[in-house]
Design an enzyme around this catalytic site. Structure first.
Site, short mmCIF file in Angstrom:
data_model
loop_
_atom_site.label_atom_id
_atom_site.label_comp_id
_atom_site.label_asym_id
_atom_site.label_seq_id
_atom_site.Cartn_x
_atom_site.Cartn_y
_atom_site.Cartn_z
CE LYS A 198 -3.64 2.45 2.49
NZ LYS A 198 -4.72 2.39 3.51
CG HIS A 339 -10.69 -28.28 -36.17
ND1 HIS A 339 -9.94 -27.15 -35.92
CD2 HIS A 339 -10.57 -28.52 -37.49
CE1 HIS A 339 -9.39 -26.72 -37.04
NE2 HIS A 339 -9.75 -27.54 -38.02
#
Length: 587
Positions: A198, A339
């Protein structure tokens, strides 16, 4: 990281730093030149921040060590020594302090700052204003500095924390007691990390030893790079988020049997940036799931790549489909995928024959596809893969994007590497059962149990007048296991443990049937047909067409309001009809 909740909230996807170091205690570093005020008992005599030649040598050695062993304790010792040489004082808790002192590094113990001993079996060490005040104070706020001065608190410039090894503890092969897991949840470490992150404008926070070299280079420089500080802060918050996600996942499993918690966070770690996504205009990346449930869980994400080009987005999807399919079969099996659909599947005691039959099922689709095996690829199989010619002309050597198997002999690997520079060779472990499957839709995620049902788990109930012969029942089971991995609407025709034809992804089941029949050709006579869902119509529709074609047995879930029509149709043509009561939709 995927964060999911049952309440209305924003779902986010972030990258998780999955590295949870094996050491447990923090290091805090203060530089007397950088503190505005430090009237406290542990203030240092002011000294020059100019780096000596020896310090630069130390910094260079760190870079080498970090590259070779990201978790090396010796690399940590070196960076601490370098910080001391850079005029920093090291403040640390007991265990780490002792280790550093043993390595010849000067350390101030944290209790000298707090004037309070570690207590509650080590649960409280650094949770003290003299620590967190020195981390959180903003240097550009006069009243912050005045408050520190009033209470005799000094500032910290660098915070390095290695959290308790909670992740390693709860995923170890040795089962641990619940209380042991609880005691390995770090509290003070995450608190310091969050505080430093922070206040990253003034405090550097490091949670990854890979950042040690860059940290030292940064400290040697004269300019203050806020982007570097922000990146360390991001990594720190992400590290704590991943840590907390593991704790939350573990606690939920300890307190509930429900697989779907009200809120869910999935930590992910970036494995690779991909060239592109499904299409060249789409950017893409690949992440590994670092959930506790995925530890030793197998799958393509953790596969070892022995050879070939880097994996693409579509490669991962196809390889996953091929591996998940082939790993379900008990006998030696080969699966060819194009596929994401299996276009060829065969099981034989002779794996070379299984490979040839899998390609023969649809050689046009197999070209450029993915070939997967559920047994070791040895020299003979590797040579067959390398030299096999397409059944369409007997001349064209078969080309594949990927070969996947559970293991390879040394000679087998050598031969496969000689097939093509680009051929991707993957070694994978079977997916464990019982995993949670997640899939994204716009604005949300769908979660479900994985489809782990196999023919051994169900009953094939004969509902027709004609009962199938034993060989026909085996064919029906084989076809049913294949159809499970075909996109809906799905039809598979098989005989003698070999796929003859399949139809996938059609909006109606009748069209999928016709595609499968066309691929099977004359071999359809006496074959088994499996459907992933029930037939809504029978007469003058899919069931009757299948019977007329010569199919010997049909396996389907049942459940249609017209099931009676399907039974009567099969009775008319003398075809066996089996109801499984299990649907296998795949979208």
């Amino acid at each position: 990281m995927i964060s999911l909740t049952a309440a209305p909230t924003t779902n986010t996807v972030q990258v998780a730093n999955s590295c949870i170091p094996n050491t447990s205690l923090p290091g805090l570093f203060s530089n007397s030149q950088r503190r505005t005020i430090c009237p406290c008992p542990w203030s240092l005599t002011s000294c020059s921040i100019k780096l000596s030649y020896s310090t630069r040598s130390v910094c260079n050695s760190i870079k080498t060590m970090a590259e070779s062993d990201s978790q090396s304790s010796s690399s940590e010792d070196v960076v601490m020594a370098a910080l001391v040489n850079c005029s920093y004082t090291i403040v640390s808790t007991g265990g780490t302090a002792s280790a550093l002192e043993s390595a010849g590094v000067s350390v101030t113990k944290v209790e000298e700052l707090t004037h309070f001993p570690e207590m509650l079996d080590g649960r409280v060490k650094t949770l003290h204003p003299n620590v967190h005040g020195g981390i959180l104070a903003r240097r550009d706020q006069k009243h912050h500095i005045e408050a520190l001065n009033e209470h005799g608190i000094g500032t910290f410039d660098v915070v390095v924390v290695n959290l308790y090894p909670f992740y390693d503890k709860v995923t170890s092969s040795k089962e641990i007691e619940f209380e042991d897991g609880i005691e390995n949840i770090d509290i003070g470490g995450p608190a310091m990390i969050r505080a430093a992150a922070k206040n990253h404008k003034d405090v550097l926070v490091v949670v990854d030893s890979q950042d040690y070299p860059e940290l030292m280079e940064f400290l040697k420089g004269n300019q203050d790079d806020q982007q570097f500080r922000r990146r360390l802060a991001w990594k720190a918050f992400q590290h704590v988020a991943s840590y907390d996600a593991a704790v939350a996942e573990w606690l939920w499993k300890q307190s509930s049997e429900d697989k779907f918690p009200p809120s869910l966070t999935v930590p992910m770690s970036l494995k690779s940036s991909l060239r592109y996504g499904e299409n060249p205009h789409q950017k893409a990346a690949f992440y590994v799931d670092k959930s506790l449930a995925e530890v030793d869980g197998g799958g393509i994400a953790t596969a070892i790549q022995h050879h070939g080009k880097e994996m693409s987005y579509n490669n991962y999807l196809d390889a996953d489909a091929a591996w998940n399919c082939v790993a379900e079969f008990r006998r030696p099996t080969c699966v060819v995928v194009k596929h994401t659909n299996p276009c060829g599947v065969a099981s034989r005691d002779d794996i070379l024959e299984a490979y040839r039959l899998s390609v023969k099922a649809d050689p046009v689709s197999a070209f450029g596809g993915i070939v997967a095996f559920n047994i070791e690829v040895d020299e003979a199989l590797a040579r067959e893969i390398r030299e096999f010619r397409s059944p369409t002309d007997g001349e064209t050597r078969m080309f594949y994007e990927i070969v996947v198997a559970p293991k390879y002999t040394e000679k087998g690997l050598e031969i496969l590497r000689g097939k093509s520079k680009t051929l991707r060779i993957l070694e994978a472990r079977k997916n464990e059962k019982g995993k949670l499957s997640l899939r994204q839709v716009g604005g949300g995620w769908l979660a479900q149990e994985s489809d782990d049902v196999t023919p051994e788990d169900i009953q094939f109930n004969c509902v027709s007048e004609k009962a199938p012969q034993e060989s026909e029942l085996r064919d029906a089971e084989f076809a049913w296991l294949c159809v499970k991995h075909v996109k809906s609407n799905a039809i598979v025709i098989a005989k003698n443990n070999c796929m003859l034809g399949m139809g996938s992804g059609q909006p109606n089941r009748r069209e999928s049937l016709r595609i499968a029949l066309k691929k099977a050709g004359d071999e359809v006579k006496g074959a088994a047909l499996a459907s992933d869902a029930f037939f809504p119509f029978a007469w003058k529709d899919a069931v009757e067409e299948a019977c007329v074609s010569g199919v010997g047995v049909i396996a389907e879930p049942g459940g249609s309001i017209r099931d009676k029509d399907a039974v009567e149709c099969c009775n008319k043509y003398g075809v066996s009809l089996l109801f499984t009561n299990v649907r296998h939709f795949r979208h």
